[in-house]
Design a protein around this motif. Sequence first.
Motif, PDB file in Angstrom:
ATOM      1  N   PRO A   7       0.577  -1.200  -0.105  1.00 34.52           N
ATOM      2  CA  PRO A   7       0.079  -0.169  -0.122  1.00 34.52           C
ATOM      3  C   PRO A   7       0.872   1.306   0.006  1.00 34.52           C
ATOM      4  N   ASP A   8       0.368   2.236  -0.612  1.00 31.78           N
ATOM      5  CA  ASP A   8       0.975   3.583  -0.539  1.00 31.78           C
ATOM      6  C   ASP A   8       1.390   3.884   1.154  1.00 31.78           C
ATOM      7  N   PRO A   9       2.665   4.509   1.496  1.00 33.99           N
ATOM      8  CA  PRO A   9       2.567   4.795   2.809  1.00 33.99           C
ATOM      9  C   PRO A   9       2.074   6.183   2.982  1.00 33.99           C
ATOM     10  N   SER A  10       2.192   6.908   4.019  1.00 29.58           N
ATOM     11  CA  SER A  10       1.818   8.231   4.590  1.00 29.58           C
ATOM     12  C   SER A  10       2.108   9.368   3.123  1.00 29.58           C
ATOM     13  N   PRO A  11       1.501  10.362   3.007  1.00 32.11           N
ATOM     14  CA  PRO A  11       1.888  11.406   1.951  1.00 32.11           C
ATOM     15  C   PRO A  11       3.329  11.733   2.241  1.00 32.11           C
ATOM     16  N   LEU A  12       3.673  11.987   3.229  1.00 33.13           N
ATOM     17  CA  LEU A  12       5.276  12.522   3.433  1.00 33.13           C
ATOM     18  C   LEU A  12       6.115  11.542   2.997  1.00 33.13           C
ATOM     19  N   LEU A  13       5.928  10.078   3.230  1.00 29.13           N
ATOM     20  CA  LEU A  13       6.656   9.109   2.672  1.00 29.13           C
ATOM     21  C   LEU A  13       6.832   8.979   1.381  1.00 29.13           C
ATOM     22  N   CYS A  14       5.541   9.131   0.760  1.00 31.03           N
ATOM     23  CA  CYS A  14       5.324   9.166  -0.657  1.00 31.03           C
ATOM     24  C   CYS A  14       6.201  10.111  -1.217  1.00 31.03           C
ATOM     25  N   GLU A  15       6.041  11.248  -0.755  1.00 30.95           N
ATOM     26  CA  GLU A  15       7.065  12.590  -1.208  1.00 30.95           C
ATOM     27  C   GLU A  15       8.536  12.088  -1.135  1.00 30.95           C
ATOM     28  N   LEU A  16       8.950  11.520  -0.065  1.00 32.88           N
ATOM     29  CA  LEU A  16      10.268  11.005   0.079  1.00 32.88           C
ATOM     30  C   LEU A  16      10.714  10.048  -1.058  1.00 32.88           C
ATOM     31  N   GLU A  17       9.813   9.402  -1.315  1.00 31.41           N
ATOM     32  CA  GLU A  17      10.066   8.217  -2.189  1.00 31.41           C
ATOM     33  C   GLU A  17      10.278   8.910  -3.795  1.00 31.41           C
ATOM     34  N   ARG A  18       9.341   9.955  -3.848  1.00 26.15           N
ATOM     35  CA  ARG A  18       9.446  10.758  -5.361  1.00 26.15           C
ATOM     36  C   ARG A  18      10.654  11.403  -5.170  1.00 26.15           C
ATOM     37  N   TYR A  19      11.009  12.011  -4.245  1.00 21.97           N
ATOM     38  CA  TYR A  19      12.377  12.808  -4.097  1.00 21.97           C
ATOM     39  C   TYR A  19      13.745  12.147  -4.382  1.00 21.97           C
ATOM     40  N   ALA A  20      13.404  10.848  -3.712  1.00 19.02           N
ATOM     41  CA  ALA A  20      14.616   9.973  -3.720  1.00 19.02           C
ATOM     42  C   ALA A  20      14.767   9.389  -5.203  1.00 19.02           C
ATOM     43  N   ARG A  21      13.734   9.351  -5.999  1.00 16.19           N
ATOM     44  CA  ARG A  21      13.698   8.746  -7.305  1.00 16.19           C
ATOM     45  C   ARG A  21      14.210   9.955  -8.208  1.00 16.19           C
ATOM     46  N   GLU A  22      13.791  11.076  -7.986  1.00 17.12           N
ATOM     47  CA  GLU A  22      14.165  12.162  -8.632  1.00 17.12           C
ATOM     48  C   GLU A  22      15.597  12.500  -8.703  1.00 17.12           C
ATOM     49  N   HIS A  23      15.971  12.399  -7.417  1.00 13.57           N
ATOM     50  CA  HIS A  23      17.397  12.769  -7.117  1.00 13.57           C
ATOM     51  C   HIS A  23      18.482  11.581  -6.911  1.00 13.57           C
ATOM     52  N   ARG A  24      17.919  10.343  -7.578  1.00 11.87           N
ATOM     53  CA  ARG A  24      18.728   9.287  -7.372  1.00 11.87           C
ATOM     54  C   ARG A  24      19.383   8.882  -6.080  1.00 11.87           C
ATOM     55  N   ILE A  25      18.797   9.121  -5.150  1.00 14.93           N
ATOM     56  CA  ILE A  25      18.982   8.715  -3.578  1.00 14.93           C
ATOM     57  C   ILE A  25      18.659   7.361  -3.364  1.00 14.93           C
ATOM     58  N   PRO A  26      19.596   6.178  -3.125  1.00 19.47           N
ATOM     59  CA  PRO A  26      19.092   4.967  -3.098  1.00 19.47           C
ATOM     60  C   PRO A  26      18.851   4.708  -1.555  1.00 19.47           C
ATOM     61  N   ILE A  27      17.318   4.747  -1.489  1.00 19.80           N
ATOM     62  CA  ILE A  27      16.644   4.493  -0.361  1.00 19.80           C
ATOM     63  C   ILE A  27      15.999   2.848  -0.401  1.00 19.80           C
ATOM     64  N   VAL A  28      15.674   2.275   0.640  1.00 22.09           N
ATOM     65  CA  VAL A  28      15.025   1.081   0.554  1.00 22.09           C
ATOM     66  C   VAL A  28      13.886   0.797  -0.209  1.00 22.09           C
ATOM     67  N   ARG A  29      13.716  -0.173  -0.959  1.00 28.35           N
ATOM     68  CA  ARG A  29      12.435  -0.484  -1.704  1.00 28.35           C
ATOM     69  C   ARG A  29      11.413  -0.673  -0.680  1.00 28.35           C
ATOM     70  N   ARG A  30      10.163  -0.463  -1.221  1.00 31.66           N
ATOM     71  CA  ARG A  30       8.905  -0.658  -0.370  1.00 31.66           C
ATOM     72  C   ARG A  30       8.728  -2.212   0.029  1.00 31.66           C
ATOM     73  N   GLU A  31       9.137  -3.309  -0.647  1.00 33.79           N
ATOM     74  CA  GLU A  31       9.051  -4.438  -0.209  1.00 33.79           C
ATOM     75  C   GLU A  31      10.101  -4.526   0.902  1.00 33.79           C
ATOM     76  N   THR A  32      11.321  -3.897   0.829  1.00 40.17           N
ATOM     77  CA  THR A  32      12.412  -4.322   2.019  1.00 40.17           C
ATOM     78  C   THR A  32      11.744  -3.296   2.972  1.00 40.17           C
ATOM     79  N   ALA A  33      11.059  -2.332   2.929  1.00 42.53           N
ATOM     80  CA  ALA A  33      10.558  -1.394   4.062  1.00 42.53           C
ATOM     81  C   ALA A  33       9.585  -2.208   4.779  1.00 42.53           C
TER      82      ALA A  33
END
Length: 221
Positions: free
Chosen positions: A16-42
């Motif tokens: 499921p989509d996490p909170s709006p803030l966490l979705c925003e962080l996922e988008r930011y990480a994608r746009e800036h190529r920051i390697p954060i954990v994948r949703r399955e890993t989270a």
Amino acid sequence: MRNPERLEAYLHSLEPDPSPLLCELERYAREHRIPIVRRETAAFLKTLVALKAPREILEIGTAIGYSALRMCQALGADGHLTTIEKWEKRIPQARENFRRAGELHRITLLEGDAAQVLRTLAGPYDFIFLDAAKGQYLALLPELERLTAPGGVLVTDNIFQEGTVLESRYAVRRRDRTIHARLREYLYQLKHRPQWETALVPVGDGVAVSVRKTGTSEGQP
Ligand SMILES: C[S@@+](CC[C@H](N)C(=O)[O-])C[C@H]1O[C@@H](n2cnc3c(N)ncnc32)[C@H](O)[C@@H]1O
């Protein structure tokens, strides 16, 4: 598994989509190529935190604070998380994200290189998440072993290194051979040292889940 890509896509689609803030962080990480954990890993991390119910979590590799905030979602009200980041650019970003999530009161962000910072910590921690420079894992292992409480859990992310860890040394680019050898040795130590009970789990880019056994002597890996 016949089709690992389909499996991965399917597992991802169930998250499921996490909170709006966490979705925003996922988008930011994608746009800036920051390697954060994948949703399955989270999801896997959160499940382990819920299972273990730790009082003290230690994370190595904060980046913008995404995985720390994900773990906080499963942390009990009296739990606390300490996270270490060495990149100056990321530190204020992570702190701001912790503030926005209302989690500043139970997260301590330590600035500096984990190789030095870990030595200053007393611990013990009942849950450690290691997600920093893969080439340093082996060197960090003695301190991680000292800091993990008996019965505590050490979770290591990206152990497959996009699959390269499975390849022979000669199939790996010359410049990646040192990190390849160190990561393999790190996994070997986690599997063969009597202090650890370890399972290597093919979730995301591979996760090692290691339990610090009770009643085993200290020592250098
Ligand atoms: C993969 S990112 C962490 C992602 C984060 N755990 C998440 O999923 O949201 C790795 C981070 O570790 C930091 N890092 C790498 N080596 C480190 C070290 N020796 N000490 C502290 N931080 C380190 C990097 O600057 C980077 O921000």
